[in-house]
Design a protein around this motif. Sequence first.
Motif: not given
Lengths: 471, 156
Positions: A386, A388-390, A392, A394-396, A398-399, A401-402, A404-405, B90, B109, B111, B121-122, B124
């Motif tokens: 939780x 770390x940034x999710x 990507x 596993x995501x579609x 749209x995410x 291109x992000x 580093x979080x 998702x 959940x 970003x 920054x991103x 969750x």
Amino acid sequence: MDIINKVESLCPECLRKIEGVKYVEDGKVFIKKECDDHGSFTALISNDVDHYRKMEECFDVDRKRVKAPLTDVDKGCPFDCGICPSHKQDTCLAVVEVTDRCDLDCTYCFANSSMDKSLDPDMETIRKMFETVKKCQNDPTCIQISGGEPTLRDDLPEIIKMGREMGIDHIELNTNGRRIAKDQEYFDKIASAGIDSIYLGFDGVSDDVYMQRTGKKLFDVKSEVINRCEKADIGVVLVPLVAKNYNLHETGKIIKFASNKVPTVRGVHFQPVFYSGRSPSMLEGKITIVELLEAIEDQTNGQLKVENFTPSLMPTAHCGTTCLTLVNNGEFIPLTNTSLGAAKSAFDVASKTKNSIMGRWKGSEKEKEDDDSSCCGEIIAKGSCCEKQIDVTSLDTSCSNSEGGWADFIEMSKDNYLTISMMAFQDVWSYERERVENCCIHVVTENGKFIPFCNYNLTNCKGEYLYRNTG
Amino acid sequence: MDINMTEEVQNLLKDEGFKKEEIQEIIEKAESNGKKLKHKSEDTFIAKDDSENLTTYAVYTISGEGINLNNVYSHKMHIDGLTGGELHEVENDDQSEWICQKCNETALERNVDMSYMGVTRAGPAIVCPKCQEFYVSDGVAKTLKTAESILEEKRA
């Protein structure tokens, strides 16, 4: 003419103590002073009175005096240096000059180096100089081995080792880098003797600049020093002398170059030219802090702005400025800004500066992690999903291109700091007693005295020293 | 309404500089307008308060004796919105443990972009797909706090 305050200064001809005024004209700050025998002298101090005043607003330090003064007050500042009991500031860096000799014959040199080997202090004298440091400076003790060019001495590794054995906490080496770049064996000896960082003369990223001051192409030499330091995990601070008609146009490129060498390169420390020692007699190369800051803002395309530089925790608000920035994929994230006001700190100026010299400017691995960084280290190490940034993947899309979080930001920040600073040394033209009384950079002399750096190197307009070479 | 808390939580409030009354207010408000997250299988709730420079979260349970405060945390960062701007479904969404009480929707959940001192920054967050209210977990808030400290240059 709007008068700021009276100043105690010196006559550029006879070095007698004279009075003057600091005043504002056309938005600029000047010092005008008058000697009964030699007339009046005017020097530009700042091109922007608003910036000058802003620096004062942002400057807030607690002071601590030296552990033990070494001379008495007799004739008054600056004629009793050694340190005298009226000096208001502890040492943050003690400069130990181990030779006057130098293998470069620079057109400009405040130390006015020569080539007489017989004048080098012997080991016993250097031991006494280190003892002076231990006696006078509060712990931790920080020294810079300087010169001349210290690497002309074959026994430099033994000198460093002796300092270590005597309990000096931080030892940095001021060098032009030529011997380090060509003599690996010698460098290995210095490294294993326990040098903490290299203070590398670095006036530019093109050979044109080096040709102008030294008649030699030195850029490859400087790069090689950085490569070798990277392998040995020794931090490097690049130290450009800056002057107009010389390298002012390269300040942005120097910073860019440094940012690509982080974390081996920990900082860039600009030294605006000051007219002591061997220097071209014309004053036209001189540059004020705010002019240098404007050049940096311009040459970094506004990534580092004038307001990102706050007063260094130095003698006074006008001795230097510092910007701490993160470097993330070639982008600067400056962490300092005058709009945030004075640095909030309970530390006295010398402790804080020492921490900065010892910590941030050292090799990355040796850096002592403080509470904050060990805390974020822990967070990363625990690595709960939780935090770390999710991921990507596993995501579609749209995410995806992000970049580093925030967790990556913290990870990156541990090793990607760059400190950009500058120190405006005083010469006989800009001299203010108040500044030198609060000076925290002290030169250790062979006869066991501590002399504020600007006083030690101060010359009259004929190049005659007040202290250096005067025994 | 009275709030019960262990000594540990009391100390946490003290250490983090929260007043019991303001936390109580956050919970009362959430209880009256339903703007809170509820855990899928437990009677645990997360309420929050967005003030201009600080978002504060209260994690609590409700039992026969009243409200038990389990945790309090906060972040200074501003949540700008979903990273990428839109919320798409998702695969693992059905594993989400939280429900937006107000919309009765499973919160997801995702970003989100968060900004502090000019840096974005991103990170969750838990997002309700309907009202698009954002909640940050305790663990993420710890990370954000460290990043905030770095940007405030507390290292020196």
